[in-house]
Design an enzyme around this catalytic site. Sequence first.
Site, PDB file in Angstrom:
ATOM      1  N   GLY A 296       0.608  -1.445   0.081  1.00  0.00           N
ATOM      2  CA  GLY A 296       0.062  -0.084   0.080  1.00  0.00           C
ATOM      3  C   GLY A 296       0.190   1.329  -0.385  1.00  0.00           C
TER       4      GLY A 296
ATOM      5  N   PHE B 288       2.774   2.713  -5.416  1.00  0.00           N
ATOM      6  CA  PHE B 288       2.318   3.373  -6.732  1.00  0.00           C
ATOM      7  C   PHE B 288       0.952   3.256  -6.317  1.00  0.00           C
ATOM      8  CE2 PHE B 288       1.049   3.854 -11.447  1.00  0.00           C
ATOM      9  CZ  PHE B 288       0.449   5.577 -10.932  1.00  0.00           C
TER      10      PHE B 288
ATOM     11  N   ASP C  64       7.247  -7.847   6.070  1.00  0.00           N
ATOM     12  CA  ASP C  64       7.441  -8.502   4.486  1.00  0.00           C
ATOM     13  C   ASP C  64       6.994  -9.729   4.040  1.00  0.00           C
ATOM     14  OD1 ASP C  64       8.788  -9.772   2.226  1.00  0.00           O
ATOM     15  OD2 ASP C  64      10.999  -9.669   3.513  1.00  0.00           O
TER      16      ASP C  64
ATOM     17  N   THR D  78      -0.605  -8.258 -14.616  1.00  0.00           N
ATOM     18  CA  THR D  78      -0.479  -7.139 -15.514  1.00  0.00           C
ATOM     19  C   THR D  78      -0.627  -7.896 -16.627  1.00  0.00           C
ATOM     20  OG1 THR D  78       0.912  -6.291 -16.035  1.00  0.00           O
ATOM     21  CG2 THR D  78       1.663  -8.427 -15.186  1.00  0.00           C
ATOM     22  N   ASP D  79      -0.955  -6.538 -17.920  1.00  0.00           N
ATOM     23  CA  ASP D  79      -1.308  -7.739 -18.857  1.00  0.00           C
ATOM     24  C   ASP D  79      -0.234  -8.263 -19.560  1.00  0.00           C
ATOM     25  OD1 ASP D  79      -0.628  -4.949 -19.028  1.00  0.00           O
ATOM     26  OD2 ASP D  79      -1.127  -4.379 -21.370  1.00  0.00           O
ATOM     27  N   GLU D  80       0.581  -7.717 -18.679  1.00  0.00           N
ATOM     28  CA  GLU D  80       2.142  -8.254 -19.182  1.00  0.00           C
ATOM     29  C   GLU D  80       2.489  -9.712 -19.731  1.00  0.00           C
ATOM     30  OE1 GLU D  80       6.079  -6.139 -18.324  1.00  0.00           O
ATOM     31  OE2 GLU D  80       5.463  -4.067 -18.198  1.00  0.00           O
TER      32      GLU D  80
ATOM     33  N   ASN E  78      -0.909  -0.492 -18.455  1.00  0.00           N
ATOM     34  CA  ASN E  78       0.049   0.306 -17.428  1.00  0.00           C
ATOM     35  C   ASN E  78      -0.596   1.521 -17.451  1.00  0.00           C
ATOM     36  OD1 ASN E  78       1.273  -0.697 -20.005  1.00  0.00           O
ATOM     37  ND2 ASN E  78       3.292   0.431 -19.452  1.00  0.00           N
ATOM     38  N   ASN E  79      -0.074   2.127 -15.885  1.00  0.00           N
ATOM     39  CA  ASN E  79      -1.008   2.843 -14.934  1.00  0.00           C
ATOM     40  C   ASN E  79      -0.056   4.055 -15.218  1.00  0.00           C
ATOM     41  OD1 ASN E  79      -3.296   1.313 -12.036  1.00  0.00           O
ATOM     42  ND2 ASN E  79      -2.180   0.003 -14.182  1.00  0.00           N
TER      43      ASN E  79
ATOM     44  N   TYR F 122      13.382   4.155 -25.475  1.00  0.00           N
ATOM     45  CA  TYR F 122      13.762   3.073 -26.417  1.00  0.00           C
ATOM     46  C   TYR F 122      13.539   2.723 -27.619  1.00  0.00           C
ATOM     47  CZ  TYR F 122      14.560   2.219 -20.976  1.00  0.00           C
ATOM     48  OH  TYR F 122      15.300   2.263 -19.714  1.00  0.00           O
TER      49      TYR F 122
ATOM     50  N   ASN G 160       4.917   5.021 -27.413  1.00  0.00           N
ATOM     51  CA  ASN G 160       5.970   5.943 -27.101  1.00  0.00           C
ATOM     52  C   ASN G 160       6.357   7.004 -27.032  1.00  0.00           C
ATOM     53  OD1 ASN G 160       5.596   3.691 -25.138  1.00  0.00           O
ATOM     54  ND2 ASN G 160       7.647   2.473 -25.650  1.00  0.00           N
TER      55      ASN G 160
HETATM   56  P1  NAD Z   1       5.795  -0.086  -6.376  1.00  0.00           P
HETATM   57  O1  NAD Z   1       6.542  -0.462  -6.799  1.00  0.00           O
HETATM   58  O2  NAD Z   1       5.441   1.341  -6.586  1.00  0.00           O
HETATM   59  O3  NAD Z   1       5.011  -1.025  -5.121  1.00  0.00           O
HETATM   60  C1  NAD Z   1       5.005  -1.987  -4.945  1.00  0.00           C
HETATM   61  C2  NAD Z   1       4.908  -1.963  -3.222  1.00  0.00           C
HETATM   62  O4  NAD Z   1       5.323  -3.203  -2.974  1.00  0.00           O
HETATM   63  C3  NAD Z   1       6.045  -0.970  -2.330  1.00  0.00           C
HETATM   64  O5  NAD Z   1       5.451  -0.532  -1.752  1.00  0.00           O
HETATM   65  C4  NAD Z   1       6.863  -2.092  -1.996  1.00  0.00           C
HETATM   66  O6  NAD Z   1       7.476  -1.466  -0.289  1.00  0.00           O
HETATM   67  C5  NAD Z   1       5.970  -2.689  -1.571  1.00  0.00           C
HETATM   68  N1  NAD Z   1       6.726  -4.785  -2.089  1.00  0.00           N
HETATM   69  C6  NAD Z   1       7.654  -5.154  -2.114  1.00  0.00           C
HETATM   70  N2  NAD Z   1       7.924  -6.052  -1.811  1.00  0.00           N
HETATM   71  C7  NAD Z   1       8.011  -6.018  -0.966  1.00  0.00           C
HETATM   72  C8  NAD Z   1       7.156  -7.728   0.341  1.00  0.00           C
HETATM   73  N3  NAD Z   1       7.907  -8.542   0.383  1.00  0.00           N
HETATM   74  N4  NAD Z   1       6.797  -7.245   1.225  1.00  0.00           N
HETATM   75  C9  NAD Z   1       6.156  -6.352   1.497  1.00  0.00           C
HETATM   76  N5  NAD Z   1       6.147  -5.398   0.526  1.00  0.00           N
HETATM   77  C10 NAD Z   1       6.391  -4.925  -0.595  1.00  0.00           C
HETATM   78  O7  NAD Z   1       4.193  -1.260  -7.976  1.00  0.00           O
HETATM   79  P2  NAD Z   1       3.299  -0.244  -8.726  1.00  0.00           P
HETATM   80  O8  NAD Z   1       3.092   0.022  -9.974  1.00  0.00           O
HETATM   81  O9  NAD Z   1       1.998  -0.177  -7.527  1.00  0.00           O
HETATM   82  O10 NAD Z   1       2.450  -1.977  -8.531  1.00  0.00           O
HETATM   83  C11 NAD Z   1       0.974  -2.187  -8.224  1.00  0.00           C
HETATM   84  C12 NAD Z   1       0.710  -3.838  -8.111  1.00  0.00           C
HETATM   85  O11 NAD Z   1       0.337  -3.784  -9.736  1.00  0.00           O
HETATM   86  C13 NAD Z   1       2.572  -4.624  -8.345  1.00  0.00           C
HETATM   87  O12 NAD Z   1       2.123  -6.128  -7.956  1.00  0.00           O
HETATM   88  C14 NAD Z   1       2.390  -4.815 -10.114  1.00  0.00           C
HETATM   89  O13 NAD Z   1       3.092  -5.652 -10.977  1.00  0.00           O
HETATM   90  C15 NAD Z   1       0.860  -4.260 -11.260  1.00  0.00           C
HETATM   91  N6  NAD Z   1       0.846  -3.502 -12.013  1.00  0.00           N
HETATM   92  C16 NAD Z   1       1.330  -2.630 -12.280  1.00  0.00           C
HETATM   93  C17 NAD Z   1       1.036  -2.068 -13.383  1.00  0.00           C
HETATM   94  C18 NAD Z   1       1.684  -0.551 -13.219  1.00  0.00           C
HETATM   95  O14 NAD Z   1       1.634  -0.032 -14.297  1.00  0.00           O
HETATM   96  N7  NAD Z   1       2.524   0.171 -12.078  1.00  0.00           N
HETATM   97  C19 NAD Z   1       0.213  -2.434 -13.925  1.00  0.00           C
HETATM   98  C20 NAD Z   1      -0.527  -3.710 -13.804  1.00  0.00           C
HETATM   99  C21 NAD Z   1       0.101  -4.293 -12.886  1.00  0.00           C
HETATM  100  O1  TDX Z   2      13.707   4.956 -19.992  1.00  0.00           O
HETATM  101  C1  TDX Z   2      12.611   4.873 -20.750  1.00  0.00           C
HETATM  102  N1  TDX Z   2      12.214   4.787 -21.785  1.00  0.00           N
HETATM  103  C2  TDX Z   2      11.911   4.026 -22.294  1.00  0.00           C
HETATM  104  O2  TDX Z   2      11.381   4.794 -23.196  1.00  0.00           O
HETATM  105  C3  TDX Z   2      11.876   3.420 -20.074  1.00  0.00           C
HETATM  106  C4  TDX Z   2      11.961   2.989 -17.593  1.00  0.00           C
HETATM  107  C5  TDX Z   2      10.500   3.094 -20.424  1.00  0.00           C
HETATM  108  N2  TDX Z   2      10.886   3.087 -22.200  1.00  0.00           N
HETATM  109  C6  TDX Z   2       9.391   2.917 -22.676  1.00  0.00           C
HETATM  110  C7  TDX Z   2       9.621   0.497 -22.873  1.00  0.00           C
HETATM  111  C8  TDX Z   2       7.944   0.243 -22.375  1.00  0.00           C
HETATM  112  O3  TDX Z   2       8.396   0.383 -23.426  1.00  0.00           O
HETATM  113  O4  TDX Z   2       8.408   3.067 -22.449  1.00  0.00           O
HETATM  114  C9  TDX Z   2       7.404   1.383 -22.250  1.00  0.00           C
HETATM  115  C10 TDX Z   2       6.715   1.603 -20.854  1.00  0.00           C
HETATM  116  O5  TDX Z   2       8.011   1.051 -20.029  1.00  0.00           O
HETATM  117  P1  TDX Z   2       7.675   1.247 -18.336  1.00  0.00           P
HETATM  118  O6  TDX Z   2       7.436   2.638 -17.337  1.00  0.00           O
HETATM  119  O7  TDX Z   2       9.029   0.656 -17.751  1.00  0.00           O
HETATM  120  O8  TDX Z   2       6.466   0.393 -18.070  1.00  0.00           O
HETATM  121  P2  TDX Z   2       6.474  -1.387 -18.613  1.00  0.00           P
HETATM  122  O9  TDX Z   2       7.731  -1.914 -18.962  1.00  0.00           O
HETATM  123  O10 TDX Z   2       5.375  -1.158 -19.817  1.00  0.00           O
HETATM  124  O11 TDX Z   2       5.329  -2.086 -17.371  1.00  0.00           O
HETATM  125  C11 TDX Z   2       4.991  -1.362 -17.118  1.00  0.00           C
HETATM  126  O12 TDX Z   2       2.998  -1.332 -17.189  1.00  0.00           O
HETATM  127  C12 TDX Z   2       3.307  -2.752 -17.219  1.00  0.00           C
HETATM  128  C13 TDX Z   2       4.130  -1.474 -15.230  1.00  0.00           C
HETATM  129  O13 TDX Z   2       6.127  -0.878 -14.779  1.00  0.00           O
HETATM  130  C14 TDX Z   2       4.410  -2.885 -14.793  1.00  0.00           C
HETATM  131  O14 TDX Z   2       4.737  -3.362 -13.456  1.00  0.00           O
HETATM  132  C15 TDX Z   2       3.149  -3.463 -15.133  1.00  0.00           C
HETATM  133  O15 TDX Z   2       3.242  -4.712 -14.865  1.00  0.00           O
END
Ligand code: NAD
Ligand code: TDX
Length: 345
Positions: free
Chosen positions: A11, A14, A62, A128-130, A182-183, A210, A254
């Site tokens: 929590g 992000f 943890d 994740t959609d990945e 992606n959020n 990239y 991108n």
């Molecule tokens: P984030 O990296 O911002 O946050 C992850 C959080 O988990 C952090 O607060 C960290 O301290 C905590 N954490 C990590 N390891 C831990 C552990 N061992 N025990 C307790 N806490 C721990 O991640 P986010 O971008 O908020 O993503 C949250 C979830 O959503 C993840 O599961 C990610 O795979 C998924 N997700 C993210 C995206 C995206 O675009 N960011 C998209 C789809 C799914």
């Molecule tokens: O410096 C950069 N330059 C660049 O071109 C970075 C960090 C990324 N990129 C590109 C790579 C990807 O094509 O941008 C795109 C998005 O990259 P990220 O923001 O790293 O996201 P992505 O790899 O798509 O994964 C994200 O979305 C799905 C989250 O990090 C994951 O946690 C989630 O599951």
Amino acid sequence: MSAEKILVTGGCGFIGSCFVRTLHERFPDVEIVNLDVLTYAGNPENLEEIANSPRYRWVRGDVRQAESVDPLMAGADWVVHFAAESHVDRSTSERAGAFVDTNVYGTFTLLDSMRRLAPGARYLQIGTDEVYGDIPAPQLPDEEAMLSPSSPYSASKAGADHLALSFARTHDLDVMVSRCTNNYGPYQYPEKLIPLFITNALDSLPLPLYDGGGQIRDWLRVEDHCEALLLLLERGTRGEIYNVGANQAPERTNLEMTEMILAATGASPSLVEHRHGLRPGHDQRYAVSTEKIRRLGWSPRAEIERGVEETVRWYAEHRDWWEKIKSGAYREFYEAHYGRPASGA
Ligand code: NAD
Ligand code: TDX
């Protein structure tokens, strides 16, 4: 609303912090417990506004350790599992072990604790959609599609999804899996594309784009994602998987996202720096069918141009939040990965 106690993991990250804020605002009679160990990505400041609320409690612990999880599990009605290693670029290096450890073993520990101590709880695995891998246009994989993860990050997330579903079947637990695109939005750690490019643009630093920037991601506002998760907890069917995504039309590359950020920040296009080889196995396109969750009544509200403008405004107004991060331990990763300093500092 049938929950009295909600256990959230991750929590302080992000998406998790947005979800906790939403719960706190929406459900005045619910106890929210946030288990977060605070990795580099966790930041209690993300939840400063509710830190003193009697209905909210952060426990530093943890998710991989039963002794941290078990005391919080008893009495939980909902368990929502965000905690993860989440950055693809960190998973393509020697740091990959942490992804397997946290994302797979951490998920196991949480599920096993729920099986023993709260077998009647509803569990939502944040996926994740990945996991569907690189999707040729115009395909939109639905929840039955084959998993084909490309990176150690997405492979570990696929493993976590399978574990969650295996506990549903083997132990008859009420488990669901969501798989979101992606959020973007406030409080996103400035290593991901959008917050990195916004904060670099605000400081007139290079934007490391990239592999030509032709890749496609289906950007969704974090608040829209959190609404989808609440709907699933209230109305989703146990044992089911739900894709969540914006289905941007037209889809945005991108490079187009970068141009939106440049326009919203007023920064010079000359900041774009083309980089190659920084993301081995780089997926070209992610996209999902969201028909299933839309049938439950969800649809995204935010429109992308306005969403990006509002997000830029948030980062411009919250320099104190990200400057601290960019001048801290983050610098080591940035310098090693991009081969240049993270800031002028
Ligand atoms: P984030 O990296 O911002 O946050 C992850 C959080 O988990 C952090 O607060 C960290 O301290 C905590 N954490 C990590 N390891 C831990 C552990 N061992 N025990 C307790 N806490 C721990 O991640 P986010 O971008 O908020 O993503 C949250 C979830 O959503 C993840 O599961 C990610 O795979 C998924 N997700 C993210 C995206 C995206 O675009 N960011 C998209 C789809 C799914
Ligand atoms: O410096 C950069 N330059 C660049 O071109 C970075 C960090 C990324 N990129 C590109 C790579 C990807 O094509 O941008 C795109 C998005 O990259 P990220 O923001 O790293 O996201 P992505 O790899 O798509 O994964 C994200 O979305 C799905 C989250 O990090 C994951 O946690 C989630 O599951």
